[in-house]
Scaffold this active site. Structure first.
Site, mmCIF file in Angstrom:
data_model
loop_
_atom_site.group_PDB
_atom_site.id
_atom_site.type_symbol
_atom_site.label_atom_id
_atom_site.label_comp_id
_atom_site.label_asym_id
_atom_site.label_seq_id
_atom_site.Cartn_x
_atom_site.Cartn_y
_atom_site.Cartn_z
ATOM 1 N N HIS A 134 1.082 1.044 10.903
ATOM 2 C CA HIS A 134 0.964 2.508 10.925
ATOM 3 C C HIS A 134 1.397 3.050 12.289
ATOM 4 O O HIS A 134 2.132 4.023 12.376
ATOM 5 C CB HIS A 134 -0.487 2.927 10.668
ATOM 6 C CG HIS A 134 -0.989 2.678 9.273
ATOM 7 N ND1 HIS A 134 -2.097 1.919 9.004
ATOM 8 C CD2 HIS A 134 -0.528 3.087 8.063
ATOM 9 C CE1 HIS A 134 -2.308 1.889 7.697
ATOM 10 N NE2 HIS A 134 -1.364 2.573 7.101
ATOM 11 N N SER B 9 -3.195 -2.482 5.059
ATOM 12 C CA SER B 9 -4.630 -2.368 5.348
ATOM 13 C C SER B 9 -5.417 -3.336 4.463
ATOM 14 O O SER B 9 -6.393 -3.940 4.916
ATOM 15 C CB SER B 9 -5.107 -0.937 5.103
ATOM 16 O OG SER B 9 -4.457 -0.056 5.980
ATOM 17 N N LYS C 76 -11.673 7.714 -4.023
ATOM 18 C CA LYS C 76 -11.174 6.446 -3.501
ATOM 19 C C LYS C 76 -11.996 6.051 -2.269
ATOM 20 O O LYS C 76 -11.612 6.348 -1.136
ATOM 21 C CB LYS C 76 -9.694 6.642 -3.130
ATOM 22 C CG LYS C 76 -8.871 5.363 -3.125
ATOM 23 C CD LYS C 76 -7.400 5.716 -2.990
ATOM 24 C CE LYS C 76 -6.606 4.637 -2.305
ATOM 25 N NZ LYS C 76 -5.251 5.046 -1.963
ATOM 26 N N ARG D 6 8.100 -1.025 3.203
ATOM 27 C CA ARG D 6 8.042 -2.393 3.705
ATOM 28 C C ARG D 6 8.845 -3.305 2.794
ATOM 29 O O ARG D 6 9.932 -3.736 3.099
ATOM 30 C CB ARG D 6 6.578 -2.862 3.776
ATOM 31 C CG ARG D 6 5.780 -2.172 4.854
ATOM 32 C CD ARG D 6 4.307 -2.238 4.603
ATOM 33 N NE ARG D 6 3.950 -1.446 3.435
ATOM 34 C CZ ARG D 6 2.716 -1.210 3.038
ATOM 35 N NH1 ARG D 6 1.706 -1.752 3.675
ATOM 36 N NH2 ARG D 6 2.491 -0.460 1.989
HETATM 37 P P1 ADP Z 1 -1.735 5.178 1.041
HETATM 38 O O1 ADP Z 1 -3.031 4.853 0.339
HETATM 39 O O2 ADP Z 1 -1.408 6.632 1.069
HETATM 40 O O3 ADP Z 1 -0.556 4.345 0.648
HETATM 41 P P2 ADP Z 1 -1.786 3.709 3.527
HETATM 42 O O4 ADP Z 1 -2.651 3.946 4.704
HETATM 43 O O5 ADP Z 1 -1.945 2.383 2.854
HETATM 44 O O6 ADP Z 1 -2.093 4.900 2.567
HETATM 45 O O7 ADP Z 1 -0.278 3.907 3.905
HETATM 46 C C1 ADP Z 1 0.237 5.145 4.334
HETATM 47 C C2 ADP Z 1 1.741 5.002 4.444
HETATM 48 O O8 ADP Z 1 2.046 4.081 5.488
HETATM 49 C C3 ADP Z 1 2.406 4.448 3.169
HETATM 50 O O9 ADP Z 1 3.652 5.081 2.997
HETATM 51 C C4 ADP Z 1 2.602 2.994 3.472
HETATM 52 O O10 ADP Z 1 3.737 2.473 2.801
HETATM 53 C C5 ADP Z 1 2.846 3.041 4.979
HETATM 54 N N1 ADP Z 1 2.463 1.788 5.613
HETATM 55 C C6 ADP Z 1 1.291 1.134 5.542
HETATM 56 N N2 ADP Z 1 1.339 -0.022 6.249
HETATM 57 C C7 ADP Z 1 2.596 -0.079 6.771
HETATM 58 C C8 ADP Z 1 3.306 -1.036 7.567
HETATM 59 N N3 ADP Z 1 2.768 -2.189 7.940
HETATM 60 N N4 ADP Z 1 4.574 -0.753 7.908
HETATM 61 C C9 ADP Z 1 5.156 0.394 7.497
HETATM 62 N N5 ADP Z 1 4.565 1.318 6.730
HETATM 63 C C10 ADP Z 1 3.299 1.084 6.368
#
Ligand code: ADP
Length: 165
Positions: free
Chosen positions: A19, A130, A43, A92
């Site tokens: 992130h 995450s 959620k 990713r």
């Molecule tokens: P959501 O539940 O909205 O997907 P996340 O916190 O899991 O929330 O992810 C938010 C955004 O960040 C998403 O677009 C996800 O693809 C991106 N993201 C999460 N982890 C990574 C990472 N390691 N590298 C790049 N983008 C990421």
């Protein structure tokens, strides 16, 4: 000229170095980045929204053009309210693509003035999520490359509390 603002919405449960990689990339492209934690009551996460905000604020404390907040509306509505011209999302692996494309097209229908900008993280974060972080933490694995030390400490404490319950 008006400021070019980007919104980066997500769950951030917890925020990872992936992130942060995206926040830094977006920061180089836009004048201001608003990182927004989705406060979705349907959620439930491991961390409360308040805890996620604290961890994110700690991670971006040296980035004056990045603000951290929460929202409980459609992300396009939140973008409109804050004058954001773009929504930042991450790509990713291939499996992200279908979901992010669907989201982006639906968001465009709801608000054609906001575009989705998908960014690819640095290589070490391509397989980082995450949920993977939570899984590794539950087995006591090393998280030094995946999350900030503060986040790792909070994860360990959370899991310790959960074991005591
Ligand atoms: P959501 O539940 O909205 O997907 P996340 O916190 O899991 O929330 O992810 C938010 C955004 O960040 C998403 O677009 C996800 O693809 C991106 N993201 C999460 N982890 C990574 C990472 N390691 N590298 C790049 N983008 C990421």
């Amino acid at each position: 000229m008006s400021k070019r603002i980007a919104l980066y919405p997500g769950s951030f449960d917890p925020p990872t170095r992936g992130h942060l990689d995206l926040i830094e990339r977006a920061g180089r492209m836009f004048d201001q980045v608003i990182v927004a934690v989705a406060a979705n009551i349907r959620k439930a996460g491991l961390f409360t929204v308040e805890e996620r905000l604290e961890m994110l604020r700690d991670m971006v404390r040296d980035m004056p053009d990045v603000t951290v907040t929460q929202f409980d509306t459609l992300s396009v509505e939140f973008a409109r309210k804050h004058g954001a011209i773009a929504i930042i999302r991450g790509l990713r692996v291939m499996s992200d693509f279908e979901y992010e494309l669907t989201l982006a097209i639906n968001n465009r229908k709801l608000n054609p003035e906001v575009d989705t900008v998908c960014l690819m993280p640095s290589e070490p974060y391509v397989f980082l999520s995450s949920s993977m972080v939570k899984e590794i933490a539950s087995f006591g694995g090393d998280l030094g490359c995946s999350v900030a030390p503060e986040v790792e400490a909070r994860l360990r404490e959370k899991l310790r509390q959960a074991r005591l319950e």
